[in-house]
Design a protein around this motif. Structure first.
Motif, PDB file in Angstrom:
ATOM      1  N   ILE A  71       0.833  -1.208   0.000  1.00 19.08           N
ATOM      2  CA  ILE A  71       0.000   0.000   0.000  1.00 19.08           C
ATOM      3  C   ILE A  71       0.866   1.256   0.000  1.00 19.08           C
ATOM      4  N   LYS A  72       1.927   1.267   0.813  1.00 24.44           N
ATOM      5  CA  LYS A  72       2.824   2.430   0.840  1.00 24.44           C
ATOM      6  C   LYS A  72       3.498   2.641  -0.513  1.00 24.44           C
ATOM      7  N   LEU A  73       3.972   1.557  -1.109  1.00 26.04           N
ATOM      8  CA  LEU A  73       4.598   1.650  -2.430  1.00 26.04           C
ATOM      9  C   LEU A  73       3.621   2.191  -3.470  1.00 26.04           C
ATOM     10  N   ALA A  74       2.428   1.638  -3.473  1.00 25.83           N
ATOM     11  CA  ALA A  74       1.419   2.045  -4.459  1.00 25.83           C
ATOM     12  C   ALA A  74       1.062   3.518  -4.300  1.00 25.83           C
ATOM     13  N   ASN A  75       0.828   3.949  -3.079  1.00 19.96           N
ATOM     14  CA  ASN A  75       0.494   5.356  -2.850  1.00 19.96           C
ATOM     15  C   ASN A  75       1.650   6.268  -3.247  1.00 19.96           C
ATOM     16  N   TYR A  76       2.873   5.857  -2.951  1.00 20.95           N
ATOM     17  CA  TYR A  76       4.046   6.656  -3.318  1.00 20.95           C
ATOM     18  C   TYR A  76       4.152   6.785  -4.832  1.00 20.95           C
ATOM     19  N   LEU A  77       3.972   5.673  -5.530  1.00 29.74           N
ATOM     20  CA  LEU A  77       4.082   5.687  -6.982  1.00 29.74           C
ATOM     21  C   LEU A  77       3.001   6.562  -7.616  1.00 29.74           C
ATOM     22  N   VAL A  78       1.782   6.457  -7.128  1.00 31.29           N
ATOM     23  CA  VAL A  78       0.676   7.249  -7.676  1.00 31.29           C
ATOM     24  C   VAL A  78       0.874   8.740  -7.365  1.00 31.29           C
ATOM     25  N   ASP A  79       1.273   9.057  -6.141  1.00 31.07           N
ATOM     26  CA  ASP A  79       1.443  10.454  -5.744  1.00 31.07           C
ATOM     27  C   ASP A  79       2.590  11.131  -6.492  1.00 31.07           C
ATOM     28  N   ASN A  80       3.696  10.412  -6.695  1.00 28.70           N
ATOM     29  CA  ASN A  80       4.891  11.011  -7.283  1.00 28.70           C
ATOM     30  C   ASN A  80       5.085  10.700  -8.762  1.00 28.70           C
ATOM     31  N   LYS A  81       4.276   9.794  -9.298  1.00 29.28           N
ATOM     32  CA  LYS A  81       4.373   9.388 -10.700  1.00 29.28           C
ATOM     33  C   LYS A  81       5.818   9.044 -11.070  1.00 29.28           C
ATOM     34  N   CYS A  82       6.486   8.310 -10.187  1.00 24.14           N
ATOM     35  CA  CYS A  82       7.887   7.964 -10.391  1.00 24.14           C
ATOM     36  C   CYS A  82       8.009   6.598 -11.057  1.00 24.14           C
ATOM     37  N   THR A  83       9.235   6.210 -11.328  1.00 23.79           N
ATOM     38  CA  THR A  83       9.502   4.915 -11.944  1.00 23.79           C
ATOM     39  C   THR A  83       9.647   3.845 -10.868  1.00 23.79           C
ATOM     40  N   VAL A  84       9.611   2.597 -11.297  1.00 27.73           N
ATOM     41  CA  VAL A  84       9.791   1.467 -10.387  1.00 27.73           C
ATOM     42  C   VAL A  84      11.190   1.529  -9.773  1.00 27.73           C
ATOM     43  N   ARG A  85      12.186   1.870 -10.584  1.00 25.60           N
ATOM     44  CA  ARG A  85      13.562   1.974 -10.067  1.00 25.60           C
ATOM     45  C   ARG A  85      13.674   3.016  -8.964  1.00 25.60           C
TER      46      ARG A  85
END
Length: 88
Positions: free
Chosen positions: A11-25
């Motif tokens: 959940i933390k990873l998913a929220n971080y990725l959605v909020d920051n629109k960053c890459t998996v790396r």
């Protein structure tokens, strides 16, 4: 390794990725885990934990995939510009 459970990490990873629109790396580096783990968490495990969040993450991952060749080209361009500067 951190001591919180896998679902919380997902959940933390998913929220971080959605909020920051960053890459998996970038997310992997930020959380101190491998990019393979991040990818597995976001593409497989998240769909079982939180379906609506999974769809948001999927959009970001798809956008990143479409832009991948552009980022790669820019990185190569920067690499050769630095080599040229060193030679001069």
């Amino acid at each position: 390794m951190q001591t919180y459970d896998i679902e919380e990490r997902i959940i933390k990873l998913a929220n971080y990725l959605v909020d920051n629109k960053c890459t998996v790396r970038y997310a992997a580096k930020k959380f101190g885990i491998s990019k393979s783990t991040v990818h597995k968490d976001l593409t497989t495990r998240l769909s079982k934990v939180n379906k609506p969040l999974f769809y948001k993450v999927r959009e970001v991952l798809d956008e990143n995939k479409m832009q991948r060749h552009i980022r790669g080209g820019l990185a190569t361009k920067e690499k050769y510009q630095k080599i040229r500067e060193v030679k001069n």
